[in-house]
Write an enzyme that holds these catalytic residues in place. Structure first.
Site, short mmCIF file in Angstrom:
data_model
loop_
_atom_site.label_atom_id
_atom_site.label_comp_id
_atom_site.label_asym_id
_atom_site.label_seq_id
_atom_site.Cartn_x
_atom_site.Cartn_y
_atom_site.Cartn_z
N ALA A 137 0.83 -1.21 0.00
CA ALA A 137 0.00 0.00 0.00
C ALA A 137 0.86 1.25 0.00
O ALA A 137 1.83 1.36 0.75
CB ALA A 137 -0.92 0.00 1.21
N ASN A 168 -1.37 -9.57 11.96
CA ASN A 168 -0.39 -8.53 11.73
C ASN A 168 -1.02 -7.17 11.94
O ASN A 168 -2.22 -6.99 11.71
CB ASN A 168 0.20 -8.63 10.32
CG ASN A 168 -0.61 -7.86 9.31
OD1 ASN A 168 -0.48 -6.63 9.19
ND2 ASN A 168 -1.49 -8.54 8.60
N ALA A 169 -0.20 -6.26 12.40
CA ALA A 169 -0.63 -4.86 12.53
C ALA A 169 0.57 -4.01 12.18
O ALA A 169 1.21 -3.41 13.03
CB ALA A 169 -1.13 -4.56 13.93
N LEU A 178 0.42 0.02 7.58
CA LEU A 178 0.66 0.67 6.28
C LEU A 178 2.00 1.38 6.17
O LEU A 178 2.11 2.46 5.57
CB LEU A 178 -0.48 1.66 5.95
CG LEU A 178 -1.88 1.06 5.79
CD1 LEU A 178 -2.88 2.18 5.45
CD2 LEU A 178 -1.92 0.00 4.72
N CYS A 185 -8.06 -1.85 5.28
CA CYS A 185 -6.97 -2.13 6.21
C CYS A 185 -7.48 -1.95 7.64
O CYS A 185 -7.93 -0.87 8.01
CB CYS A 185 -5.79 -1.20 5.98
SG CYS A 185 -4.47 -1.52 7.18
N GLY A 204 -3.90 -16.18 6.60
CA GLY A 204 -3.43 -17.57 6.62
C GLY A 204 -4.58 -18.55 6.42
O GLY A 204 -5.74 -18.16 6.29
N GLY A 214 -6.83 -15.36 0.52
CA GLY A 214 -7.11 -15.72 1.90
C GLY A 214 -6.64 -17.14 2.17
O GLY A 214 -7.35 -18.09 1.88
#
Lengths: 305, 258
Positions: free
Chosen positions: A46, A69-70, A73, A130, A217, A243
């Protein structure tokens, strides 16, 4: 046309496989491991108007058959993406899907306008899903009116086809798909990650610095398949499905559900060589089953395109 | 960097929850100095997707073997502890940039400081420095006596001081207490351990020359996913960063914000 090739708006693909946005950076690191021209397309990380550091760490956590995950961006910003990241990719023989994100509609417009004018990008992927940023992002993906307005405005400035990346974090994904199609979207990509959380046993608090993160995952694959299937019943727009793809049979499942191409995300982290391996494996299956084209695997009533 | 199914040639417990494993494979030939790491997929499991970054402790290029030392702490490393000798492990590596042992000029005295499971990469570093004839002193910090490992191997290469937090072995306290208490002299320092230890060292010796090695939860290990980033110290606008896996895990003294 080969049995693997796929033609989507802005993306003439040798095969249906592309790495998913955010799981491949801008191709620099994995491009050192194999020839990126083997891929059907590349979805870029992104890009936002300004550079972003993203969230603090920890940014990832493993879950059963998945990961959270975090990242937030993180990216070098529009200017550097155009001057440094795109040129090495532009000279290659692989179409690019540029993911764009922002906190305001004006951000999205500016990034869309600039990236789609470079001549290097085959299509845009509008990131309205997101889950890891405080402003913008997912708000645009869960409110139908905002999603429609943003799609319309980005379409108005873009010189290339626009795909809208849909969030599974909504009560009715078909409604969002319906309004963005009406607003002019050229295609749909789904699913983005599902919002999740993991608690650290030692501290009793969320493990990720951002607290919540996006689940991806194999754990999310059934959710993705259901949503691709549901949208295929209502639209003829091209769908890029993703996905939890880990093996060629997963790709076939997405194609059977109604996807026209697929993106591979988390699996790149387990095995950076996964995309070319999947392409070879898929081609081997088509060879063995003597299928003229990938789409012929679909049940007759499934393929509305 | 290779992705290879390496063979486990030896595997044993050397301290509480700490295991030493020797692996054989072609990727050993690609190692480029001490302090690099392997990215290992936990064996015997379909449900774990992420590899575990584990630093290389010893390399033996002649026999295509290397040694890792890891602590069985979470699901993945506990699974790793069950892997039998002669079985194969899915390994990616070598990854990252190690300690600049090759840049240490002759005549310098190097202080190696390791805390807990940060000790292993310093062993390869120590071997490397000794081969060049560099004098070194090692300070190892552990929580308690039962957690101590590799004291003897380091002793063969130079003076060793051990500190334990609970005082059950060696100096009571942290590595910084041992360094100050023993009045240790050094021209350069290489350190690997928990962030509070590295922070204490950089605070105590702000002008020192040297390097630190960082540990963080990683995703890809290649610099793609941006899971393991940290701020650089000269970061002015909040966007300058280093990737621990691919820019590091070893950074110059004071380069990153701890």
């Amino acid at each position: 046309m080969s049995r693997m090739s796929v033609s989507l708006p802005g993306l003439e693909m040798k095969n249906p496989v592309m790495p998913a946005s955010g799981c491949f950076g801008f191709g620099e690191e994995i491009g050192a491991l194999y020839d990126l021209d083997e891929l059907g397309a590349v979805a870029l990380k992104a890009t936002t108007l300004e550079p972003r550091y993203g969230n603090e760490t920890p940014r990832v956590a493993e879950t059963a058959s998945g990961m959270l995950n975090a990242i937030g961006l993180q990216n070098p910003g529009l200017k550097k993406v155009i001057s440094e990241k795109l040129p090495p990719l532009a000279s290659r023989d692989v179409p690019l899907l540029a993911n764009i994100a922002g906190s305001t509609m004006e951000d999205y417009e500016a990034v869309a306008d600039a990236l789609s004018s470079t001549g290097a990008v085959g299509a845009l992927e509008l990131n309205i899903s997101c889950p890891n940023v405080k402003q913008g992002g997912i708000a645009f993906g869960t409110d139908p009116a905002l999603a429609a307005e943003l799609t319309e405005r980005v379409k108005a400035v873009s010189n290339v086809p626009v795909y809208v990346k849909l969030s599974p974090n909504t009560s009715d994904i078909t409604r969002i798909a319906e309004v963005v199609e009406k607003a002019g979207a050229d295609g749909l990509t789904l699913i983005n990650t599902l919002t999740g959380m993991k608690i650290d046993r030692k501290t009793g608090r969320p493990l990720l610095a951002n607290q919540a993160g996006g689940l991806s995952g194999p754990a999310v694959k059934p959710v993705a398949i259901r949503m691709v299937h549901a949208l295929r019943q209502q639209t003829t727009l091209p769908i890029i499905g993703m996905g939890g793809i880990m093996e060629a049979e997963d790709i076939i499942e997405f194609i059977m559900a109604g996807a026209d191409a697929v993106a591979v995300g988390t699996a790149n982290f387990t095995n950076p060589f996964i995309c070319p391996e999947l392409i070879a494996e898929l081609d081997g299956i088509l060879e063995n089953e003597q299928v003229d084209h990938l789409y012929d695997l679909r049940a007759e009533e499934a393929g509305v395109r | 960097m290779k992705k290879e199914n390496m063979i486990i040639t030896t595997h044993r417990r050397i301290a509480r929850d700490v295991y030493e494993m020797e692996l054989e494979g072609d990727l050993v030939q690609e190692t480029a100095g001490p302090g690099q790491f392997l990215h290992i997929l936990p064996p015997l499991s379909d449900s774990m997707l992420l590899r575990r970054p584990i630093s290389i402790c010893k390399t033996d290029k002649k026999n295509s073997r290397l040694t890792i030392v890891y602590r069985a702490e979470g699901k993945g490393t506990n699974q790793l502890a069950l892997a039998p000798v002669e079985s194969r492990l899915d390994v990616m590596g070598p990854l990252g940039n190690g300690f600049p042992a090759a840049d240490v000029p002759a005549g310098e005295h190097v202080l190696l400081t390791g805390g807990g499971i940060g000790v292993p990469p310093l062993y390869d570093t120590a071997c490397n420095l000794r081969e060049k004839g560099i004098e070194l002193t090692t300070v190892l910090g552990f929580s308690d006596k039962g957690a101590v490992f590799y004291e003897e191997p380091f002793r063969e290469l130079g003076d060793v001081y051990v500190a334990t937090e609970d005082g059950s072995y060696g100096t009571a306290g942290f590595v910084t207490d041992a360094i100050a208490g023993e009045n240790l002299f050094f021209d350069r320092i290489f350190a690997c351990g928990p962030v509070p230890m590295l922070k204490a060292l950089e605070t105590a010796y702000p002008k020192a020359r040297g390097s630190i090695s960082l540990e963080e939860r990683m995703g890809c290990g290649l610099g793609v996913c941006l899971a393991c980033v940290c701020h650089s110290r000269e970061d002015t606008d909040g966007t300058d960063y280093r990737k621990i896996c691919s820019d590091g895990p070893v950074f110059s003294w004071g380069e990153v914000l701890l």
